[in-house]
Scaffold this motif. Sequence first.
Motif, PDB file in Angstrom:
ATOM      1  N   LYS A  40     -51.552  39.238 116.036  1.00 22.37           N
ATOM      2  CA  LYS A  40     -50.507  40.056 116.656  1.00 22.37           C
ATOM      3  C   LYS A  40     -49.138  39.444 116.421  1.00 22.37           C
ATOM      4  O   LYS A  40     -48.164  40.147 116.110  1.00 22.37           O
ATOM      5  CB  LYS A  40     -50.784  40.194 118.161  1.00 22.37           C
ATOM      6  CG  LYS A  40     -49.674  40.866 118.965  1.00 22.37           C
ATOM      7  CD  LYS A  40     -49.440  42.297 118.540  1.00 22.37           C
ATOM      8  CE  LYS A  40     -48.389  42.956 119.432  1.00 22.37           C
ATOM      9  NZ  LYS A  40     -48.082  44.345 118.992  1.00 22.37           N
ATOM     10  N   GLY A  41     -49.042  38.127 116.562  1.00 16.49           N
ATOM     11  CA  GLY A  41     -47.770  37.456 116.339  1.00 16.49           C
ATOM     12  C   GLY A  41     -47.308  37.576 114.898  1.00 16.49           C
ATOM     13  O   GLY A  41     -46.135  37.865 114.625  1.00 16.49           O
ATOM     14  N   VAL A  42     -48.242  37.375 113.959  1.00 15.15           N
ATOM     15  CA  VAL A  42     -47.894  37.434 112.534  1.00 15.15           C
ATOM     16  C   VAL A  42     -47.379  38.817 112.151  1.00 15.15           C
ATOM     17  O   VAL A  42     -46.325  38.951 111.507  1.00 15.15           O
ATOM     18  CB  VAL A  42     -49.112  37.046 111.665  1.00 15.15           C
ATOM     19  CG1 VAL A  42     -48.818  37.339 110.193  1.00 15.15           C
ATOM     20  CG2 VAL A  42     -49.448  35.574 111.838  1.00 15.15           C
ATOM     21  N   VAL A  43     -48.101  39.865 112.536  1.00  8.38           N
ATOM     22  CA  VAL A  43     -47.686  41.215 112.144  1.00  8.38           C
ATOM     23  C   VAL A  43     -46.391  41.625 112.849  1.00  8.38           C
ATOM     24  O   VAL A  43     -45.592  42.383 112.296  1.00  8.38           O
ATOM     25  CB  VAL A  43     -48.806  42.255 112.406  1.00  8.38           C
ATOM     26  CG1 VAL A  43     -50.028  41.944 111.563  1.00  8.38           C
ATOM     27  CG2 VAL A  43     -49.182  42.324 113.871  1.00  8.38           C
ATOM     28  N   SER A  44     -46.162  41.103 114.056  1.00  6.97           N
ATOM     29  CA  SER A  44     -44.903  41.389 114.756  1.00  6.97           C
ATOM     30  C   SER A  44     -43.742  40.732 114.026  1.00  6.97           C
ATOM     31  O   SER A  44     -42.667  41.332 113.867  1.00  6.97           O
ATOM     32  CB  SER A  44     -44.970  40.889 116.202  1.00  6.97           C
ATOM     33  OG  SER A  44     -45.952  41.583 116.945  1.00  6.97           O
ATOM     34  N   GLY A  45     -43.945  39.487 113.573  1.00  6.16           N
ATOM     35  CA  GLY A  45     -42.905  38.794 112.825  1.00  6.16           C
ATOM     36  C   GLY A  45     -42.595  39.486 111.513  1.00  6.16           C
ATOM     37  O   GLY A  45     -41.428  39.634 111.137  1.00  6.16           O
ATOM     38  N   ILE A  46     -43.640  39.935 110.814  1.00  8.96           N
ATOM     39  CA  ILE A  46     -43.447  40.651 109.549  1.00  8.96           C
ATOM     40  C   ILE A  46     -42.728  41.977 109.798  1.00  8.96           C
ATOM     41  O   ILE A  46     -41.800  42.346 109.067  1.00  8.96           O
ATOM     42  CB  ILE A  46     -44.792  40.894 108.852  1.00  8.96           C
ATOM     43  CG1 ILE A  46     -45.374  39.565 108.364  1.00  8.96           C
ATOM     44  CG2 ILE A  46     -44.630  41.858 107.680  1.00  8.96           C
ATOM     45  CD1 ILE A  46     -46.751  39.688 107.748  1.00  8.96           C
ATOM     46  N   SER A  47     -43.134  42.698 110.838  1.00  4.79           N
ATOM     47  CA  SER A  47     -42.533  43.994 111.142  1.00  4.79           C
ATOM     48  C   SER A  47     -41.043  43.859 111.446  1.00  4.79           C
ATOM     49  O   SER A  47     -40.219  44.632 110.937  1.00  4.79           O
ATOM     50  CB  SER A  47     -43.247  44.643 112.334  1.00  4.79           C
ATOM     51  OG  SER A  47     -44.603  44.899 112.041  1.00  4.79           O
ATOM     52  N   ALA A  48     -40.684  42.879 112.274  1.00  6.35           N
ATOM     53  CA  ALA A  48     -39.280  42.676 112.642  1.00  6.35           C
ATOM     54  C   ALA A  48     -38.455  42.266 111.429  1.00  6.35           C
ATOM     55  O   ALA A  48     -37.337  42.764 111.215  1.00  6.35           O
ATOM     56  CB  ALA A  48     -39.175  41.616 113.734  1.00  6.35           C
ATOM     57  N   SER A  49     -39.005  41.386 110.608  1.00  8.41           N
ATOM     58  CA  SER A  49     -38.279  40.921 109.424  1.00  8.41           C
ATOM     59  C   SER A  49     -38.108  42.041 108.412  1.00  8.41           C
ATOM     60  O   SER A  49     -37.053  42.158 107.766  1.00  8.41           O
ATOM     61  CB  SER A  49     -39.032  39.748 108.785  1.00  8.41           C
ATOM     62  OG  SER A  49     -39.152  38.675 109.692  1.00  8.41           O
ATOM     63  N   ALA A  50     -39.129  42.879 108.275  1.00  4.07           N
ATOM     64  CA  ALA A  50     -39.061  43.992 107.331  1.00  4.07           C
ATOM     65  C   ALA A  50     -37.969  44.975 107.729  1.00  4.07           C
ATOM     66  O   ALA A  50     -37.303  45.570 106.865  1.00  4.07           O
ATOM     67  CB  ALA A  50     -40.413  44.701 107.260  1.00  4.07           C
ATOM     68  N   VAL A  51     -37.765  45.160 109.038  1.00  2.00           N
ATOM     69  CA  VAL A  51     -36.711  46.049 109.511  1.00  2.00           C
ATOM     70  C   VAL A  51     -35.345  45.541 109.061  1.00  2.00           C
ATOM     71  O   VAL A  51     -34.485  46.312 108.607  1.00  2.00           O
ATOM     72  CB  VAL A  51     -36.757  46.184 111.048  1.00  2.00           C
ATOM     73  CG1 VAL A  51     -35.498  46.868 111.576  1.00  2.00           C
ATOM     74  CG2 VAL A  51     -37.976  46.984 111.471  1.00  2.00           C
ATOM     75  N   TYR A  52     -35.131  44.231 109.183  1.00  2.00           N
ATOM     76  CA  TYR A  52     -33.866  43.648 108.734  1.00  2.00           C
ATOM     77  C   TYR A  52     -33.676  43.857 107.231  1.00  2.00           C
ATOM     78  O   TYR A  52     -32.572  44.171 106.764  1.00  2.00           O
ATOM     79  CB  TYR A  52     -33.815  42.155 109.054  1.00  2.00           C
ATOM     80  CG  TYR A  52     -33.456  41.855 110.488  1.00  2.00           C
ATOM     81  CD1 TYR A  52     -32.160  42.091 110.964  1.00  2.00           C
ATOM     82  CD2 TYR A  52     -34.398  41.338 111.369  1.00  2.00           C
ATOM     83  CE1 TYR A  52     -31.828  41.825 112.282  1.00  2.00           C
ATOM     84  CE2 TYR A  52     -34.070  41.060 112.685  1.00  2.00           C
ATOM     85  CZ  TYR A  52     -32.779  41.302 113.138  1.00  2.00           C
ATOM     86  OH  TYR A  52     -32.448  41.036 114.441  1.00  2.00           O
ATOM     87  N   LEU A  53     -34.744  43.674 106.467  1.00  2.00           N
ATOM     88  CA  LEU A  53     -34.648  43.828 105.020  1.00  2.00           C
ATOM     89  C   LEU A  53     -34.350  45.271 104.642  1.00  2.00           C
ATOM     90  O   LEU A  53     -33.600  45.544 103.706  1.00  2.00           O
ATOM     91  CB  LEU A  53     -35.952  43.379 104.357  1.00  2.00           C
ATOM     92  CG  LEU A  53     -36.253  41.880 104.374  1.00  2.00           C
ATOM     93  CD1 LEU A  53     -37.595  41.607 103.708  1.00  2.00           C
ATOM     94  CD2 LEU A  53     -35.153  41.090 103.680  1.00  2.00           C
ATOM     95  N   ASN A  54     -34.923  46.222 105.372  1.00  2.00           N
ATOM     96  CA  ASN A  54     -34.778  47.640 105.028  1.00  2.00           C
ATOM     97  C   ASN A  54     -33.468  48.255 105.513  1.00  2.00           C
ATOM     98  O   ASN A  54     -32.899  49.124 104.859  1.00  2.00           O
ATOM     99  CB  ASN A  54     -35.944  48.446 105.594  1.00  2.00           C
ATOM    100  CG  ASN A  54     -37.251  48.130 104.894  1.00  2.00           C
ATOM    101  OD1 ASN A  54     -37.273  47.761 103.736  1.00  2.00           O
ATOM    102  ND2 ASN A  54     -38.364  48.271 105.621  1.00  2.00           N
TER     103      ASN A  54
END
Length: 207
Positions: free
Chosen positions: A102-116
């Motif tokens: 859960k932590g890993v996918v949350s970190g990826i999701s938040a970071s992907a938003v910044y990238l997009n």
Amino acid sequence: MKAIENIKLSSSQKRKLSIFILMILLLAGAIAGTLMVCMGKDDVFSSPDSMFYEFIRNYSKKTTAELFLCSLKPMIIILLLQFISGFFAIGQPIAVGTIILKGVVSGISASAVYLNYGARGAAVNLVMLVPFVLISSFILIMGARESVRFSNHFFRFAVGKQNDTEVRPEIKLYCLRFAVLILFSLIISAADSVLTGLLDGLLIPKN
């Protein structure tokens, strides 16, 4: 988590300690997920061919029903994993692992938003991602804790330190607690889908 059972603490202190440990693992997972994106090594999760793809949050155009399913599906999958692992004497690592996931996918999701979305990503994360992540993480932490606690009963039974008459009464309570967690998941997913639908085009640019 099994070691917590042997620490000379009150039930309340053990509960708080177990929750604290799970929160630390969740945070560690989020940091790991963020680093994966920064290092360009998030394909294992974000690739459409990945078995973890459905866990990653994305804001592509969807109907309210699709948004609801996208919010609910990862939570239900993790809760089911936790529920099932609770019936195994060595299911504790699986339950704990779901929190790291859960932590890993949350970190990826938040970071992907910044990238997009660039600077706009901060607002998207703050308003649309963080509240859902916090509440859903709390639900899953409770699920992991219940799973570990129940699994410990089977472990003690397996090593002869507990008999089956002590385990049976716990089964109904265990099932009831997970039913409540699933109900909360339905509620938070419904609220999240409505919020995302309302803010679509406001915080998230339309393609």
